[in-house]
Design an enzyme around this catalytic site. Structure first.
Site, mmCIF file in Angstrom:
data_model
loop_
_atom_site.group_PDB
_atom_site.id
_atom_site.type_symbol
_atom_site.label_atom_id
_atom_site.label_comp_id
_atom_site.label_asym_id
_atom_site.label_seq_id
_atom_site.Cartn_x
_atom_site.Cartn_y
_atom_site.Cartn_z
ATOM 1 C CB ALA A 62 -0.868 -0.021 1.250
ATOM 2 N N GLY A 101 0.385 -5.057 0.732
ATOM 3 C CA GLY A 101 -0.756 -4.979 -0.177
ATOM 4 C C GLY A 101 -0.430 -5.572 -1.544
ATOM 5 C CD GLU A 104 -2.925 -7.476 2.315
ATOM 6 O OE1 GLU A 104 -2.505 -6.319 2.111
ATOM 7 O OE2 GLU A 104 -3.647 -7.778 3.274
ATOM 8 C CD GLU A 124 1.151 -5.959 5.328
ATOM 9 O OE1 GLU A 124 1.950 -6.883 5.582
ATOM 10 O OE2 GLU A 124 0.462 -5.910 4.293
HETATM 11 N N1 3HC Z 1 4.652 3.413 0.122
HETATM 12 C C1 3HC Z 1 5.169 4.608 -0.212
HETATM 13 N N2 3HC Z 1 6.457 4.807 -0.513
HETATM 14 C C2 3HC Z 1 7.260 3.743 -0.476
HETATM 15 C C3 3HC Z 1 6.811 2.462 -0.129
HETATM 16 C C4 3HC Z 1 5.431 2.306 0.165
HETATM 17 N N3 3HC Z 1 4.903 1.117 0.475
HETATM 18 N N4 3HC Z 1 7.851 1.604 -0.167
HETATM 19 C C5 3HC Z 1 8.926 2.326 -0.541
HETATM 20 N N5 3HC Z 1 8.564 3.625 -0.716
HETATM 21 C C6 3HC Z 1 9.439 4.728 -1.152
HETATM 22 C C7 3HC Z 1 10.527 5.031 -0.156
HETATM 23 O O1 3HC Z 1 10.079 5.931 0.813
HETATM 24 C C8 3HC Z 1 11.590 5.620 -1.040
HETATM 25 O O2 3HC Z 1 11.198 6.948 -1.317
HETATM 26 P P1 3HC Z 1 12.298 8.093 -1.545
HETATM 27 O O3 3HC Z 1 13.113 7.631 -2.702
HETATM 28 O O4 3HC Z 1 11.490 9.312 -1.768
HETATM 29 O O5 3HC Z 1 13.101 8.109 -0.268
HETATM 30 C C9 3HC Z 1 11.445 4.823 -2.339
HETATM 31 O O6 3HC Z 1 10.131 4.268 -2.302
HETATM 32 C C10 3HC Z 1 12.438 3.699 -2.498
HETATM 33 O O7 3HC Z 1 12.437 2.913 -1.301
HETATM 34 P P2 3HC Z 1 13.773 2.309 -0.690
HETATM 35 O O8 3HC Z 1 14.803 3.357 -0.592
HETATM 36 O O9 3HC Z 1 13.381 1.581 0.532
HETATM 37 O O10 3HC Z 1 14.204 1.297 -1.865
HETATM 38 P P3 3HC Z 1 14.860 -0.123 -1.770
HETATM 39 O O11 3HC Z 1 15.062 -0.562 -3.161
HETATM 40 O O12 3HC Z 1 16.001 -0.104 -0.821
HETATM 41 O O13 3HC Z 1 13.738 -1.075 -1.101
HETATM 42 C C11 3HC Z 1 11.547 -1.985 -0.803
HETATM 43 C C12 3HC Z 1 12.544 -1.338 -1.782
HETATM 44 C C13 3HC Z 1 12.051 -3.377 -0.393
HETATM 45 C C14 3HC Z 1 10.233 -2.139 -1.519
HETATM 46 C C15 3HC Z 1 11.411 -1.104 0.458
HETATM 47 O O14 3HC Z 1 11.132 0.217 0.037
HETATM 48 C C16 3HC Z 1 10.322 -1.519 1.398
HETATM 49 O O15 3HC Z 1 10.507 -2.417 2.189
HETATM 50 N N6 3HC Z 1 9.171 -0.824 1.337
HETATM 51 C C17 3HC Z 1 8.107 -1.015 2.260
HETATM 52 C C18 3HC Z 1 7.312 -2.251 1.943
HETATM 53 C C19 3HC Z 1 6.149 -2.382 2.883
HETATM 54 O O16 3HC Z 1 6.264 -2.198 4.079
HETATM 55 N N7 3HC Z 1 4.993 -2.744 2.321
HETATM 56 C C20 3HC Z 1 3.825 -2.870 3.109
HETATM 57 C C21 3HC Z 1 3.135 -1.567 3.194
HETATM 58 S S1 3HC Z 1 1.761 -1.565 4.286
HETATM 59 C C22 3HC Z 1 0.548 -2.363 3.420
HETATM 60 O O17 3HC Z 1 0.757 -2.786 2.336
HETATM 61 C C23 3HC Z 1 -0.761 -2.433 4.126
HETATM 62 C C24 3HC Z 1 -1.710 -3.357 3.422
HETATM 63 O O18 3HC Z 1 -1.731 -4.606 4.062
HETATM 64 C C25 3HC Z 1 -3.091 -2.805 3.435
#
Ligand code: 3HC
Ligand code: NAI
Length: 690
Positions: A62, A101, A104, A124
């Site tokens: 998400a 997400g 999912e 998450e």
């Molecule tokens: N939402 C918004 N922005 C995100 C994001 C997300 N889910 N994931 C990454 N970004 C952004 C980062 O803030 C960063 O932004 P910036 O360049 O402006 O600083 C950019 O994307 C690149 O991220 P990274 O520097 O972390 O890039 P990497 O290549 O090192 O890693 C990744 C990529 C493994 C995808 C890592 O970004 C990550 O782990 N992201 C989070 C994943 C996550 O937690 N997903 C679950 C979200 S909650 C959810 O989905 C709820 C659902 O169940 C309803």
């Protein structure tokens, strides 16, 4: 450019998501997916659908940035349901990472094809959440409740092969052309398979008890792990729709909790820290292949081991032959430990060890690209060492000091190349702690900072650039935090009481146990060298007295606590209680009962006030950098988002009023409110918005 495109390839409709950098499920993407599914459904010539992503990854989750805004339709669970409701087979083609997400959405599809290199997970929990788009009800149906719990509680992603073995994906491909492989697979599909219709495989009831015991041990007080267990329990007990309804409620509760707000703040703060004024993508980065580490003690050996882990060659130098041998033995042990714990293969360990050389001769450092100095914390010694480095090191080499408190500019002056000198402040144990404070001297060149940040990434650490002052950011704040701990001792709070209150509050360790671990002699020496020590006999009085008695902490078997031989468990020591009482009496400090709230407020608000001064002085560029430092270097609870975020959570006015109250009670010396805090309190501002 639309974030979601629909194309026809023969009888297959290809839905492609293109929302760089990680294809997060923003509102536009959710809308695009809904529309694409509707259109493909209506098109009678379409027989199957493929969902694929552009760029470096499948959907990584998400859009976390939207969590602080009011939710906008279509909601993600509805998008997932829409995909699943398709009357034609729909296949998710996964590369990079399918996270949160994103996974999912993939589980809403009828089939999943993954590239060999792909990773899949529900992270998450790391954001204080649980999967909120039907993931808690889908994953147990695919992989069983036990595996689902394991994945959701750890938040760790698994690789494609493991996902295939577990039943999370249906096929893995090594093809260089994922789309072609997906189109081929889609041709084979005729049956609709909906995860929602699968039964949850029967599970032993004990798995939930086990999971709860694990949480109680390692995630005490956290909301989302408990909610994950509840949601998976429900998946086994009730129908899909009822489970999803409960998941929605749990998700809303977690999302709105201060814990999730703190964890989300920490996620973005760590990424923000890499963005440094004056350093951009265009700033060149110097090549680092050969590293020299000076000083083979506690820090030097850990730093050398960490650098070997990046593939660099490392020369370890110590003036003392025994010290050098001890350092080398430590590094070998670290490699052996890595193999024993399954973190390294025998081959990797052997390769690391053969890249290490030891020496006592500075001439061997002539070709180092980077030197990290970790000799004694003494300015005269540091200056002598940097003078020598200046004569032997090649031009362009980066000369870094690991000093924890000394003036980096003064050290740089011992060389004729201050532009190449920087502070690289590692934390003990250097190969474990994630924080690297990068201290920018007055003349440090931008490309040196850029190189230090890139080195931090290679070391898998979070690099935070800070300015030069006593203790930089972390230790300068620690000095204030420790001061309040020490005053509280004199005023009657027992060491174990303070430690218990602060660990219950979330700190990884209490300040008194930390002092014993680091060694009370270390802080003692630093304080003795400080000319600007406050003229206050109570200042670090207890720690100084213990150090003078040779009670250095764990290494001498006694400090703030005592230790049984061979044990690291702190045992409260009546002798220390007596010493504190005597000191208090001698200084005329009246002892009293001190409540938990006061202990927390005095220690934590001491951090916040010093943090505010650090911002006023421009030593940290952003309050979020301070948070990153305290979370990753000092065991500040991540779920509280760091000290400055915590202050924003309780409100600057609350902190300010308490600081004023402390000033009235304890005097001006330590509790004069910083102007910045006062301004934020008066204007309703937040550190995070500065
Ligand atoms: N939402 C918004 N922005 C995100 C994001 C997300 N889910 N994931 C990454 N970004 C952004 C980062 O803030 C960063 O932004 P910036 O360049 O402006 O600083 C950019 O994307 C690149 O991220 P990274 O520097 O972390 O890039 P990497 O290549 O090192 O890693 C990744 C990529 C493994 C995808 C890592 O970004 C990550 O782990 N992201 C989070 C994943 C996550 O937690 N997903 C679950 C979200 S909650 C959810 O989905 C709820 C659902 O169940 C309803
Ligand atoms: P240590 O005492 O364990 O090791 C220092 C080593 O440097 C010794 O082996 C000594 O023989 C060697 N040495 C001394 N003078 C030398 C010289 N002129 N040339 C070559 N080698 C010399 O010290 P420790 O704890 O590793 O600290 C090193 C530095 O790291 C200090 O500046 C300290 O402030 C800093 N630091 C320490 C942390 C800690 O927790 N111990 C944390 C962060 C920084």
């Amino acid at each position: 450019m639309p974030h979601v495109k629909l194309e026809r390839r023969g009888t297959t409709a290809v839905i492609s998501v293109d929302n760089p950098p990680v294809n997060a499920l923003s509102h536009a993407v959710r809308e695009g997916l809904m529309r694409a599914a509707d259109e493909a459904e209506e098109d009678r010539s379409v027989q199957a659908l493929v969902l694929i992503c552009s760029g470096r990854t499948f959907i990584a989750g998400a859009d976390i940035r939207e969590f602080d805004q009011p939710p906008k339709k279509p909601y993600l669970p509805d998008v997932v349901a829409r995909l699943e409701a398709c009357s034609k087979p729909i296949l998710a083609a996964i590369h990079g990472t399918a996270l949160g997400g994103g996974l999912e959405v993939a589980m809403g599809c009828h089939y999943r094809l993954a590239l060999e290199s792909a990773k899949l997970g529900l992270p998450e929990v790391k954001l204080g959440l649980l999967p909120g788009a039907t993931g808690t009800q889908r994953l147990p149906r695919l992989v069983g409740a036990e595996r689902a719990l394991e994945m959701m509680l750890s938040g760790e992603a698994i690789d494609a092969q493991a996902a295939l073995d577990a039943g999370l994906v249906d096929r893995v491909t090594g093809s260089a052309d994922l789309l072609a492989a997906a189109l081929g697979y889609a041709q084979e599909l005729s049956e609709i398979r909906r995860v929602r219709d699968l039964p949850v495989p029967p599970a032993e009831p004990e798995i939930f008890e086990r999971a709860r015991r694990k949480i109680a041990a390692s995630a005490r007080g956290l909301l989302s792990p408990e909610k994950i267990v509840q949601a998976v329990e429900l998946a086994a007990e009730v129908g899909f729709d009822e489970g999803v309804a409960a998941e929605r409620e749990f998700f809303a509760e977690c999302k709105d909790s201060p814990q999730s707000s703190g964890l989300r703040h920490a996620f973005f703060a760590e990424r923000e820290a890499a963005k440094v004024p004056g350093v951009g993508k265009e700033t060149p980065v110097r090549e680092i292949q050969r590293v020299a580490v000076l000083g083979a003690g506690t820090m030097g050996s850990g730093i050398a081991y960490a650098c070997l882990g990046t593939g660099c060659r490392v020369h370890l130098l110590d003036s003392d032959a025994d010290g050098l041998a001890r350092g080398e033995a430590t590094i070998r042990k670290l490699f052996e430990g890595g193999v024993a714990r399954g973190k390294l293969t025998e081959h990797e360990a052997a390769d690391g060890i053969q890249r290490l050389r030891t020496t006592r001769d500075y001439a061997d450092l002539a070709d180092a690209d980077l030197v990290v100095e970790a000799v004694f914390e003494n300015m005269a010694v540091k200056k002598e060492v940097f003078g020598k480095l200046d004569t032997v090191c090649k031009s362009g080499a980066i000369l870094a000091t690991n000093t924890s408190t000394l003036d980096v500019d003064a050290i740089a002056e011992a060389t004729g190349r201050p532009q190449d000198v920087v502070g690289l402040h590692f934390f003990s144990p250097a190969h474990v702690m994630r924080l690297l404070e990068i201290v920018r001297g007055r003349q440090t060149a931008d490309d040196v900072i850029a190189t230090a940040l890139s080195l931090a990434k290679r070391l898998r650490k979070v690099g935070v650039v800070v300015g030069n002052c006593f203790g930089f950011v972390g230790n300068r704040m620690l000095y204030s935090y420790g001061r309040e701990n020490q005053l509280l001792l004199l005023e009657g709070a027992a060491p174990e009481c303070i430690d218990r209150v602060l660990t219950n509050w979330g700190m990884a360790m209490g300040p008194n146990a930390v002092g014993d671990l680091a060694g009370l002699d270390v802080g003692y020496k630093i304080r003795q060298e400080r000319a600007d020590r406050p003229d206050d006999p109570r200042f670090y009085r207890v720690a100084d007295r213990l150090a003078e008695l040779g009670r250095f902490g764990q290494k001498t078997g006694a400090g703030m606590y005592r230790y049984e031989p061979g044990s690291r468990t702190p045992v409260p020591d009546p002798e220390v209680r007596q010493l504190i009482r005597d000191e208090a009496e001698h200084l005329g400090v009246e002892q009293r009962d001190i409540g938990e709230t006061e202990i927390i407020e005095r220690c934590i608000y001491a951090l916040v006030t010093e943090g505010a001064r650090i911002l006023e002085d421009g030593i940290a560029a952003r309050s979020s950098d301070i948070d990153v430092i305290w979370i990753n270097g000092y065991g500040f609870p991540r779920y509280r988002g760091g000290p400055m975020h915590f202050a924003d959570t309780v409100g600057a006015d609350t902190v300010y009023n308490k600081v004023c109250e402390f000033r009235a009670r304890f005097g001006d010396r330590y509790w004069r409110p910083p102007a910045l805090l006062e301004r934020l309190a008066r204007t309703g501002g937040r550190f995070g918005d500065l």
